[in-house]
Design an enzyme around this catalytic site. Structure first.
Site, PDB file in Angstrom:
ATOM      1  CG  MET A 100      22.148 -21.067 -17.423  1.00 13.62           C
ATOM      2  SD  MET A 100      21.598 -19.344 -17.343  1.00 13.62           S
ATOM      3  CE  MET A 100      23.153 -18.518 -17.087  1.00 13.62           C
ATOM      4  CG  HIS A 159      17.797 -10.775 -18.787  1.00 13.27           C
ATOM      5  ND1 HIS A 159      18.878 -11.621 -18.717  1.00 13.27           N
ATOM      6  CD2 HIS A 159      18.238  -9.560 -18.377  1.00 13.27           C
ATOM      7  CE1 HIS A 159      19.938 -10.942 -18.281  1.00 13.27           C
ATOM      8  NE2 HIS A 159      19.570  -9.692 -18.071  1.00 13.27           N
TER       9      HIS A 159
END
EC number: 2.1.2.2
Length: 214
Positions: free
Chosen positions: A102, A121
């Site tokens: 992240m 993703h």
């Protein structure tokens, strides 16, 4: 047309470095694939987390894989990326896999690794980029979603797509139930994408990933 260079597998196979920020579910899926021989010639060189308490660190260590917490908090992006690069080089990593990492990466870092860095993703890019992809899909009223493995560039979720897998959105789905089903697709997609890239049998034409002929 440009031929993409595959990771250096000339030493003793391809050494994979995995960057995580959380539980490391995809990292463990990749590790299982290596252990089960589904990624021949590959080994996990190191797992790196930018968060000290990430569950994936202990999971990796429990599996006998070198794992390092390299906290990003309190460091500039440049300083942290330099430390990550030094660690990847120390473990002689050929291919970097972002697995729930992240952090936005700088153009300098992404250009350094180029076609030797992958990300996954939880949507069918370019739809629903960024955070909370399943929430976005549900709010939009999409009927199908999935996951995407792509090369990493300086644009968030913007690199060339290597592989996508789909997942139907059910009328009763919540963000949690949909995310769980997509995650199962992610575990398969990431392993398959790594195998494709490590093979070197592909080229990138414009924004299209194409399997090499013959």
């Amino acid at each position: 047309m440009s031929l993409t260079t595959s990771p250096d597998s000339t030493r003793n196979g391809t050494r994979i470095g995995i960057l995580i920020s959380g539980r490391g579910s995809n990292a463990m899926a990749i590790l299982r694939a290596v252990q089960e021989g589904r990624l021949p010639g590959c080994e996990i060189a190191v797992v790196i987390s930018n968060i000290a308490g990430a569950g994936g660190i202990e999971a990796a260590r429990g599996a006998g894989v070198p794992a390092v917490a390299l906290e990003s908090k309190g460091r500039s992006r440049a300083e942290h990326e330099q430390a990550v690069t030094a660690l990847l080089e120390k473990f002689r990593v050929d291919l970097v896999c972002l697995a729930g990492y992240m952090r936005l990466l700088s153009a300098e870092f992404t250009q350094r690794w180029g076609s030797r860095m992958l990300n996954i993703h939880p949507s069918l890019l370019p739809a629903f980029a960024g955070l909370h992809a399943q929430r976005q899909a549900l709010e939009y009223g999409a009927q199908v979603t999935g996951c995407t493995v792509h090369f990493v560039n300086e644009v968030m979720d913007g690199g060339v797509i290597v592989l996508q897998r789909t997942c139907e959105i059910l009328p009763e789905d919540t963000e949690d139930t949909l995310s769980a089903r997509v995650l199962r697709e992610e575990h398969q997609a990431y392993v398959e994408a790594i195998a494709r890239v490590v093979s070197g049998e592909y080229e990138v034409v414009g924004r299209r990933y194409l399997k090499s002929e013959g």
